[in-house]
Design a protein around this motif. Structure first.
Motif, PDB file in Angstrom:
ATOM      1  N   PHE A  31       2.147  -2.358 -18.185  1.00  0.00           N
ATOM      2  CA  PHE A  31       1.026  -2.161 -17.257  1.00  0.00           C
ATOM      3  C   PHE A  31       0.240  -3.456 -17.072  1.00  0.00           C
ATOM      4  N   MET A  34       2.156  -5.718 -14.919  1.00  0.00           N
ATOM      5  CA  MET A  34       2.132  -5.255 -13.534  1.00  0.00           C
ATOM      6  C   MET A  34       0.851  -5.705 -12.831  1.00  0.00           C
ATOM      7  N   PRO A 230       5.668   7.541  -3.575  1.00  0.00           N
ATOM      8  CA  PRO A 230       6.783   6.897  -4.279  1.00  0.00           C
ATOM      9  C   PRO A 230       7.702   6.144  -3.321  1.00  0.00           C
ATOM     10  N   ILE A 233       6.656   2.475  -2.401  1.00  0.00           N
ATOM     11  CA  ILE A 233       7.214   1.433  -3.267  1.00  0.00           C
ATOM     12  C   ILE A 233       8.613   1.070  -2.793  1.00  0.00           C
ATOM     13  N   TRP A 234       9.396   2.095  -2.525  1.00  0.00           N
ATOM     14  CA  TRP A 234      10.782   1.890  -2.121  1.00  0.00           C
ATOM     15  C   TRP A 234      10.860   1.116  -0.808  1.00  0.00           C
ATOM     16  N   ILE A 247       5.034  -6.423  -4.247  1.00  0.00           N
ATOM     17  CA  ILE A 247       5.678  -5.185  -4.699  1.00  0.00           C
ATOM     18  C   ILE A 247       4.886  -4.564  -5.848  1.00  0.00           C
ATOM     19  N   LEU A 248       4.456  -5.415  -6.798  1.00  0.00           N
ATOM     20  CA  LEU A 248       3.709  -4.872  -7.935  1.00  0.00           C
ATOM     21  C   LEU A 248       2.310  -4.426  -7.516  1.00  0.00           C
ATOM     22  N   VAL A 251       2.917  -0.947  -6.404  1.00  0.00           N
ATOM     23  CA  VAL A 251       3.093  -0.070  -7.557  1.00  0.00           C
ATOM     24  C   VAL A 251       1.737   0.238  -8.185  1.00  0.00           C
ATOM     25  N   THR A 254      -0.205   2.677  -5.984  1.00  0.00           N
ATOM     26  CA  THR A 254       0.296   4.056  -5.987  1.00  0.00           C
ATOM     27  C   THR A 254       0.025   4.738  -7.321  1.00  0.00           C
ATOM     28  N   THR A 255      -0.062   3.950  -8.392  1.00  0.00           N
ATOM     29  CA  THR A 255      -0.293   4.541  -9.707  1.00  0.00           C
ATOM     30  C   THR A 255      -1.775   4.841  -9.906  1.00  0.00           C
TER      31      THR A 255
END
Lengths: 280, 309
Positions: A31, A34, A230, A233-234, A247-248, A251, A254-255
Motif C-alpha cells: 500500500f 502504491m 475495477p 483500473i483495467w 495506473i497506481l 488503483v 478506486t481503493t
C-alpha cells in the motif's frame, strides 16, 4: 510457577511482536509503495530509489485520472452495488423467513439446494449469462450486472439470514399471532427489524464483493461509460500501459472509497467479512 | 400462562388449516429468490453443459452439434492438463501456506490482546481491495526494471535472486501464488480469530493452572477446539483454488506460454479470444464437475476425520 513464567514467556513475547511486525510490513508495504509511486513523476520512478520520498509531490496523475472518465465508473459502481444489495436483502430475507419459520413441503430439500448454490463457480455460468444478456438487450449496460450479482449473493445471504431468524424467540411470533398478524406483517414488522444486524452483515459482506467484482463486469460490459471501478483500473492499464504513476493513482482512487468506509465502520465491516466464514 | 388460556383448544383445528395454507405463503416468500436463482444460476449451469456439445463461434446460427467431441478433446489437451495441474498446485499451497499462516497469526493476535487492536485494522486491508487492484500493484512490485522487489534484493546484495518474476515461465506460477497468499491469509486469520473468540476462557485458564506452556496450549487445546473452523477453511480454500481467476488473469493472463494457466483463464481465453464457445463451455462444465466432486469428497473426508478424533 510465578518465578518461571517470566523467563519462559519473555522470548516468546519478543517472537510474537517480531512476527506481528514482519507480517504488518508484508501487509502494508504494497500500500505504501502504491501511494508513494502514484505521487511521483514518471521520470522519478526510474531515477530515484523505490522507497525514496518523491522529490516533488506530483499530483498530475491524479488530476489526469479525475479529469478522465473516473466519475463515470464510480457512478456505475454505486448504482450497481446499491440496486444489487437492496434486491439481495429483500429476496434473501423473504426466503430466509420462509425457510426459518414457515412449514411447507420441500423446506429442507429446497434449503439444501439453495446452499449448494455456494459451490457453483461463476465461470460456469459466464457464457450462458453473456449470451442471455445479448439476447434480452441488456448487454453493455450496468443493468446486465445486477441479475448475476444478486443471484450469486443469494445462497450465502439466505444461509446467514436463515440461521439468524431461527434464533428469534418463538414467543414473539406467537404474541404477534394472537394479535392477529399474518405472515406478511410478521415478516415486515418483526423479523426484518429484529434481523437488522444480520442484514447489515449480509449487506457489507456482499457489498465488498460486488464493489470489487471483475469478471462479470468485464464480460457483460464493453464501453467505459457502462463499466464499474475495477474495470477503470483495467481500462487505464490499456491506455497508459507505461505510465506507472497514473495506473497506481487509479488503483489508489478506486481503493479509497472502501478504505474510507473501513475507517468509519471497522468493527461492522470485520464482522461482515467474517460472515463469509460460516460457509462450508 | 398457557394453563389458563381458553383459546388453546380452539387453536388445534386452526393450526392444521394453517399448515396447509403455509405452502402458498411460503411459495410467495420464496418465489422471487428461487426465480432469480433459476434464471441466473441453474439455467446457465445446465445451458453450459448443452453448449459444450456444440461447435460454435458464437455468431448467428453456425452452431453444429458435435456430441461429446469437445469433452474427448479436453482429455488430450495439454494446456487444459497444465491448467488442472496449476490449480492443484494452487490448492496445495493454499492449504499448506494460507491456513497454517492464518492460524498462527490469529493465535498470536489473539494472545497479543488489546495492543493489537490498532494493528488489526491494517492486517485486514488486503481483503478490501479488488483483485484487479492487487494484481496491478504487484505487477509493478515484480517489475524487473523499477520494481521494489528486485531493488530490495539488489540492495541486500542478493542480485542473483533478482528475476523477471512474471515473465519467466519457471517462476510465474509461484510469483502469482505468493500474491494469492498475500490476498487470502487475512481472510483465514479472520476466520480463525472468529473461532478463537468463541473459545471459553476457562479452557486456557485451567490449562495454565496445570502448568501448560503456550505451545502445549496451542497444540492440545486451541487446535482441537478449532477443528470445525479448520475444516471449513480447507473446504473454502480448495473450492476457491479450483475456480481462481482474477489475480492470475490480471497478472499474467495465464502466461508466459501457459506456465501460470488455470482452468478459468483457459476457459476465458477459449471463449472470448478464440471464440470457441463450445469448447469453452466444456472447460467450464468440467470445472464445475471437478469443484463439485472435490467439495463433496473434502466434506466427507473431513467429517470422517472429525468423528475419529
Amino acid at each position: 510457577m510465578t518465578a518461571t513464567r517470566p523467563r519462559s514467556s519473555r522470548p516468546s513475547r519478543t517472537l510474537v511482536v517480531l512476527a506481528a511486525v514482519v507480517w504488518l510490513l508484508i501487509t502494508t508495504l504494497p500500500f505504501v509503495f502504491m501511494v508513494l509511486t502514484s505521487v511521483k513523476s514518471q521520470s522519478d520512478i526510474y531515477s530515484t530509489p523505490v522507497w525514496a520520498l518523491p522529490r516533488t509531490l506530483d499530483l498530475s496523475s491524479y488530476l489526469a485520472v479525475l479529469h478522465g472518465p473516473f466519475f463515470g465508473y464510480l457512478k456505475n459502481s454505486i448504482f450497481v452495488a446499491v440496486v444489487s444489495i437492496v434486491l439481495t436483502l429483500l429476496l434473501s430475507s423473504m426466503a430466509a423467513f420462509a425457510f426459518a419459520r414457515l412449514r411447507f413441503r420441500l423446506n429442507g430439500l429446497l434449503f439444501s439446494l439453495v446452499v449448494a448454490g455456494l459451490i457453483v463457480p461463476v465461470h460456469v455460468t459466464l457464457i450462458p449469462i453473456y449470451l442471455m444478456s445479448r439476447a434480452i438487450g441488456v448487454y453493455d449496460t450496468p443493468f446486465a450486472l445486477i441479475g448475476p450479482y444478486v443471484a450469486f449473493a443469494l445462497p450465502i445471504s439466505i444461509f446467514i439470514l436463515t440461521e439468524f431468524m431461527r434464533q428469534i424467540p418463538r414467543e414473539l411470533e406467537e404474541a404477534a399471532h394472537i394479535d392477529g398478524a399474518g405472515p406478511a406483517t410478521l415478516y415486515g414488522r418483526i423479523f426484518v427489524p429484529l434481523c437488522a444486524p444480520g442484514l447489515a452483515t449480509v449487506a457489507i459482506y456482499n457489498g465488498i464483493g460486488m464493489w470489487n467484482e471483475f469478471i462479470f463486469a468485464y464480460v457483460l460490459t464493453s464501453n467505459p461509460q457502462n463499466r464499474t471501478l475495477p474495470l477503470a483500473i483495467w481500462d487505464f492499464q490499456g491506455q497508459y500501459s507505461s505510465n506507472v504513476p497514473a495506473i497506481l493513482a487509479v488503483v489508489t482512487l478506486t481503493t479509497l472509497p472502501l478504505i474510507v468506509a473501513y475507517i468509519f465502520g471497522q468493527e461492522r465491516i470485520i464482522q461482515g467479512m467474517m460472515a463469509g466464514s460460516v460457509k462450508g | 400462562m398457557s394453563l389458563i388460556t381458553p383459546a388453546k383448544p380452539v387453536r388445534v383445528p386452526s393450526r392444521t388449516r394453517q399448515v396447509r395454507s403455509q405452502n402458498w405463503v411460503a411459495a410467495a416468500f420464496l418465489l422471487p429468490a428461487l426465480l432469480t436463482l433459476v434464471v441466473f444460476l441453474v439455467y446457465p449451469l445446465l445451458s453450459s453443459f448443452r453448449l459444450s456439445l456444440l461447435n460454435w463461434n458464437g455468431l448467428g446460427n453456425t452452431a453444429r452439434f458435435v456430441g461429446l467431441q469437445n469433452w474427448a478433446d479436453l482429455l488430450h489437451d495439454r494446456v487444459f492438463l497444465t491448467a488442472i495441474r496449476n490449480n492443484g498446485v494452487l490448492a496445495g499451497l493454499s492449504i499448506l501456506v494460507q491456513i497454517p499462516l492464518g492460524l498462527v497469526l490469529a493465535f498470536l493476535l489473539d494472545r497479543a490482546g488489546r495492543a493489537s487492536r490498532a494493528l488489526k485494522v491494517l492486517y485486514f486491508l488486503p481483503l478490501l481491495m479488488s483483485s484487479v487492484a492487487i494484481g496491478t500493484v504487484f505487477r509493478s512490485i515484480y517489475d524487473p526494471n523499477f520494481g521494489p522487489l528486485n531493488s530490495v534484493l539488489r540492495a541486500l546484495h542478493l542480485d542473483v535472486l533478482a528475476q523477471d518474476w512474471l515473465g519467466d515461465p519457471r517462476l510465474s506460477l509461484i510469483a502469482v501464488i505468493a500474491v494469492v497468499c498475500w490476498q487470502n491469509v487475512p481472510f483465514y486469520m479472520l476466520l480463525f480469530l472468529a473461532g478463537l473468540s468463541s473459545m471459553p476462557a476457562e479452557l486456557r485458564e485451567a490449562a495454565t493452572l496445570d502448568g501448560a506452556t503456550e505451545p502445549v496450549i496451542f497444540w492440545r487445546i486451541t487446535l482441537p477446539f478449532l477443528q470445525g473452523t479448520i475444516r471449513s477453511a480447507m473446504v473454502l480454500s480448495l473450492i476457491g483454488s479450483l475456480r481462481y481467476f482474477d489475480l492470475v488473469y490480471v497478472m499474467t493472463g495465464g502466461g508466459p506460454s501457459n506456465s501460470s494457466e488455470v482452468m478459468a483463464t483457459y476457459m476465458y481465453r477459449t471463449v472470448f479470444s478464440s471464440f470457441n464457445i463450445g469448447y469453452g463451455a466444456a472447460i467450464s462444465s468440467a470445472m464445475f464437475i471437478i469443484v463439485a466432486v472435490v467439495a463433496g469428497l473434502t466434506l466427507r473426508a473431513t467429517r470422517r476425520f472429525e468423528t475419529e478424533v
